[in-house]
Write a protein that holds these residues in place. Sequence first.
Motif, short mmCIF file in Angstrom:
data_model
loop_
_atom_site.label_atom_id
_atom_site.label_comp_id
_atom_site.label_asym_id
_atom_site.label_seq_id
_atom_site.Cartn_x
_atom_site.Cartn_y
_atom_site.Cartn_z
N GLU A 93 0.84 -1.21 0.00
CA GLU A 93 0.00 0.00 0.00
C GLU A 93 0.87 1.25 0.00
O GLU A 93 0.55 2.24 -0.67
N ALA A 132 1.97 1.76 -3.52
CA ALA A 132 0.92 2.37 -4.33
C ALA A 132 0.80 3.86 -4.04
O ALA A 132 0.60 4.68 -4.94
N ALA A 142 -14.43 -1.23 -10.78
CA ALA A 142 -13.11 -0.91 -10.25
C ALA A 142 -12.09 -0.64 -11.35
O ALA A 142 -12.13 -1.26 -12.42
N THR A 143 -11.17 0.29 -11.07
CA THR A 143 -10.06 0.58 -11.98
C THR A 143 -8.79 0.73 -11.16
O THR A 143 -8.77 1.45 -10.17
N SER A 144 -7.73 0.06 -11.57
CA SER A 144 -6.44 0.20 -10.89
C SER A 144 -5.61 1.24 -11.63
O SER A 144 -4.90 0.92 -12.59
N ASP A 197 -12.63 6.50 -8.95
CA ASP A 197 -12.35 5.99 -7.62
C ASP A 197 -13.34 6.56 -6.60
O ASP A 197 -13.84 5.84 -5.74
N VAL A 232 0.15 -7.73 -5.59
CA VAL A 232 -1.10 -7.93 -6.35
C VAL A 232 -1.15 -9.38 -6.85
O VAL A 232 -2.17 -10.05 -6.74
N ARG A 238 -8.07 -4.02 -13.42
CA ARG A 238 -8.77 -3.98 -12.13
C ARG A 238 -7.78 -4.09 -10.96
O ARG A 238 -7.98 -3.50 -9.92
N GLY A 239 -6.73 -4.89 -11.14
CA GLY A 239 -5.64 -4.95 -10.16
C GLY A 239 -6.08 -5.13 -8.73
O GLY A 239 -7.04 -5.85 -8.42
N GLU A 240 -5.38 -4.41 -7.83
CA GLU A 240 -5.63 -4.56 -6.39
C GLU A 240 -7.01 -4.07 -6.00
O GLU A 240 -7.61 -4.56 -5.03
N VAL A 241 -7.57 -3.11 -6.75
CA VAL A 241 -8.90 -2.60 -6.42
C VAL A 241 -9.94 -3.70 -6.61
O VAL A 241 -10.81 -3.91 -5.76
N THR A 294 -5.65 -7.38 -15.41
CA THR A 294 -4.43 -6.81 -14.85
C THR A 294 -3.21 -7.12 -15.73
O THR A 294 -2.33 -6.28 -15.90
#
Length: 407
Positions: free
Chosen positions: A82, A85, A146-148, A178, A300, A354-357, A387
Motif C-alpha cells: 500500500e 501504491a 473498479a479501476t487500478s 475511484d 497484487v 482492475r488490479g488490487e482494487v 491486470t
Amino acid sequence: MFKFLLTFLPLLSGSALAASSGETAGLLLGLFWVVLAATLCGALASRLGMPAVVGQVLAGLLIGPGALGLVQADDFLLSLAELGAVFLLFMVGLETRFRDLLAVGKEAVLVALLGIILPLGLGLGFGLWQNLGTVSALFVGTALVATSVGITAKVLQELGVMDARFAQVILGAAVIDDILGLTLLAVVSGLGTGQSMGAAQVGLILGLSLGFVALVLTVGLPLIRRFESRLRSLSVSRMFNVAVVTGLGVAALSTVAGLAPIIGAFLAGMVLAEVKDELEFESKVQALEAFLAPIFFVVVGLQVDLSVLTSAAVVLAGGALTLLAVAGKVLGGLLGARSLGQEALLVGTGMVPRGEVGLIVASLGLAAGIIEGPVYAQVLLMVLLTTVLAPLALRVLVRRTAVGSVS
C-alpha cells in the motif's frame, strides 16, 4: 536438480524462517524474495518488450502460495504494498499539473461516468443471468466498476507519455472513478449486510469525498505558491522530507474522507508539481518509488489464489465476465473521449486493469457473504486477466498510435 530446488526453496520461505530464527528474519527474507522476483521478472518482461508491471504481477503468482510457495501476502507485505501504491501515485501526481487536468475535465468526467454505468450494468446483467440475488449481482457489477490507476499509470510512465492528452484524461477519469466507485461499494456493502441506504447517506458519502478533493486543491495550490520562496531556501534532503511528509499526510487524510490513500497521494503530488521545477527533490522521490512500487505489483500477484481457477465452469464464466469487463471500460473510453479521435481507444484500454482494487472488492464481497466461492473465483479470474493483458494491449496501442501520427 529442479525437483531438489522445489523441495528446498520452501524451506527458505518467510514463514519457515520466522518459526526458526524469529519473526524479523522471516519478514526480511519474505521481502528479499519479493524484491528479487520483482527485479528479475520485471527486467525479463522489459527485455521481451512487455511492460515491467506485467512481469512483476506474474512474479507474485510465481513465488506465491499457488506456485513455489516462498511468500504469503502477510500484513507486513500488504502494508509495504500500500505504501508502494501511495508513492507511485504521488510520483504520478508530481508529473501532472492541475491545469492540465482541467483542460481535459469534460472528457475525464464522461469517461468516468460511462466507465461506471456500463460495467455496472453489464455485471448486474451477468449476475442475474447466473441466477444470483439482486444484491449479489449488483456486487459483481461493482467489481467490474473498479479501476487500478496504479497499473495504468506505471505503464504510461514507462512509455514516457504522461504529458499526452489521453494520459491526462485517464488520470482525471481514474480519480473520479475511484470516488464514485468507493461510494458505490459502500452502498452495495451496506445493502449486503442488511443496512438501509437512503439518498441522504449516499449523498453524505459522496459529498465528503468530493469535498476533500476540492479542499486539497483549493487550499493546497495557493498555499504552495505562497511558501515557494521559503521552500527554495531548503536543502534538497530537507525538501525531500517536506515532500514525503506532505504526500503521506494527505494520503492519510484521504482515508478519513472515505477515499483510498492513493487519491490523497496523487492530489499531494499534483500540488507539489507546481514548484517541482524550482526545487530539486523529484529524483529522490523517484528513487523511493522505484523501490516500493514493484513491491505493490508483486503483492497484487501474491493475492491471487490460483487454486480457485481449476474448474472449467469457473474459467468459462470468468472469461465471459472478463470480456464484459473489458467491453464496459473500452466502450466508455470510446464514447466519453471520442473528441480525441483514435486516442479514445487508448483511454478505454487504460481504464481496463482492475488490479488490487478488484481484489479488494472481491474479498470484501466474499467476507461479507454477498458472493460465494464460484462467483468469487470468476471475479478473481477477471481481475487477473485484465491486470495482465490490459498493460500489454496499452503498450501496443500507444506505439501504433505514435507511428500513425508520425506517418
